[in-house]
Enzyme design. Structure first.
Site, PDB file in Angstrom:
ATOM      1  CG  ASP A  10      -0.173  -0.116   2.463  1.00 42.34           C
ATOM      2  OD1 ASP A  10       0.909  -0.667   2.610  1.00 42.34           O
ATOM      3  OD2 ASP A  10      -0.723   0.594   3.603  1.00 42.34           O
ATOM      4  CD  GLU A  46       4.119   0.840   7.190  1.00 44.53           C
ATOM      5  OE1 GLU A  46       4.738   1.051   8.277  1.00 44.53           O
ATOM      6  OE2 GLU A  46       3.941   1.509   6.417  1.00 44.53           O
TER       7      GLU A  46
HETATM    8 ZN   LIG Z   1       6.790   2.466   4.399  1.00 42.13          ZN
END
Ligand SMILES: [Zn+2]
Length: 384
Positions: free
Chosen positions: A73, A142
């Site tokens: 992501d 994340e």
């Molecule tokens: Zn990162």
């Protein structure tokens, strides 16, 4: 730079950037990564939770077990028309004669995802019967709230008794030159929501009031006092008040409560527990009536200067021809969920100068060098 041939690492990084995987979306990035490892018979496991996708791909068996950790992501691009090159086009432009790859995620961290993938592929191609286990773990959450991400997968790994000996996080760790910095640990992060309760009343009759704003001010002043002077590897613990609210809007009314939020970035001399008990002690010594709510974002961790650290330093010196600095600066990363498994965790990736910014970009040469460092590390861990 049309017509020029780039490496598999750079091509994979570009293909990943072209997928708009704004957190917590994956948009097929993990399938694309897997397509490079599948022909070499990597075993895979996908973990789906809370809209997050996680890919685990492993090859070989037993110890030593080294796991690369990354995320597919990216943070949102912001105003796309402010980019010199569109954030999801993966344009490669010559800057002062050297090719540079533009795009959201180029440095954080689709470039490293590609370098890790190709390093693994080439290593297994060259040493199909290597000792130990090599692999990677990629999450699609994340940059967001992390729900269903590495914290969740770490629990699964524990249940499956799949505990890596070593974990290398490919987050952008370097400052100005590839190879200049290894992150060997991170500070902890603790947030508190504190409501100081007083007694509301007319401002002209202070004897009838307990002013929670004054009390909050006194409390904040005490919390600003240093908790420690830092340790060998970490700077002193810091305290910052981030939000404060109180008041009815009237100029002649003292409110009945004051709320504030604050955050500690703490070193390995502290723990969430030690800070919480210190806050309670201060509250008691000031005779305050407070509601306290603590949110632990992560305990600090520090990687021992053992095999992983030594071998990564050697790999960097060999490939980049510079000696890396060992640092604990910066925010938290997913490494904090793997370290409690007893795994040696380090972070090493490209330069972080443009991450999360408009015009995020990475040097194409650096990506190829990074792939080489990762591959030399695999050889040192598994073959030496
Ligand atoms: Zn990162």
């Amino acid at each position: 730079m049309a017509g020029q041939n780039f490496s598999d690492t750079v091509n994979l990084a570009a293909r990943l950037i072209r997928r708009r995987s704004i957190t917590p979306l994956d948009e097929g990035c993990q399938d694309l990564i897997y397509s490079y490892l599948k022909p070499l018979n990597f075993r895979t496991e996908a973990f789906y939770q809370d809209g997050t996708v996680n890919l685990l791909a492993l090859h070989g068996k037993g110890s030593p077990f080294i796991l690369f950790l990354g995320h597919s992501d990216v943070v949102p691009p912001g105003a796309e028309d402010k980019w010199d090159h569109p954030p999801f086009a993966a344009d490669i432009i010559s800057v002062n004669g050297s090719p540079v790859l533009y795009g959201r995620g180029a440095a954080d961290m689709k470039g490293s995802d590609a370098a890790m993938t190709i390093a693994l592929r080439d290593f297994v191609q060259q040493y199909p019967n290597h000792p130990g286990t090599v692999g990677l773990l990629i999450t699609s959450n994340e940059e967001g709230d992390g729900a269903g991400g590495i914290k969740y997968v770490a629990e699964k790994l524990k249940n499956m008794s799949l505990i890596p000996d070593y974990c290398l996080v490919g987050e952008p760790s370097c400052a100005t030159q590839l190879g200049d910095t290894i992150k060997i640990g991170r500070r902890g992060s603790l947030t508190a929501h504190i409501t100081v309760k007083g007694r509301q009343g007319h401002v002209a009759y202070p004897e009838r009031l307990i002013n929670p704003l004054h009390q909050a001010a006194a409390l904040i002043a005490r919390l600003m006092e240093p908790l420690d002077e830092g340790s060998t590897d970490f700077p002193p613990t810091t305290f910052e008040c981030t939000n404060i609210k109180g008041g009815t809007g009237a100029e002649n009314v003292v409110p009945d409560e004051c709320w504030f939020m604050c955050n500690w970035r703490f070193n390995n001399l502290q723990s969430a527990e030690s800070i919480e008990s210190q806050v309670k002690k201060v509250v008691a010594s000031l005779h305050l009536n407070c509601d306290l709510k603590f949110v632990l974002n992560g305990e600090p961790f520090l990687c021992p200067r053992a095999e992983l650290c030594l071998k990564l330093q050697q790999a960097i010196e060999q490939v980049c021809k510079i000696k890396p600095v060992l640092s604990t600066a910066g925010g938290t990363s997913d490494g904090r969920f793997i370290a409690p498994l007893g795994t040696q965790v380090l972070e090493f990736g490209p330069c972080s100068a443009t991450i999360h910014q408009i015009n995020e970009r990475v040097s194409v040469t650096d990506l190829d060098t990074l792939r080489q460092v990762y591959q030399v590390l695999l050889e040192k861990i598994c073959l030496d």
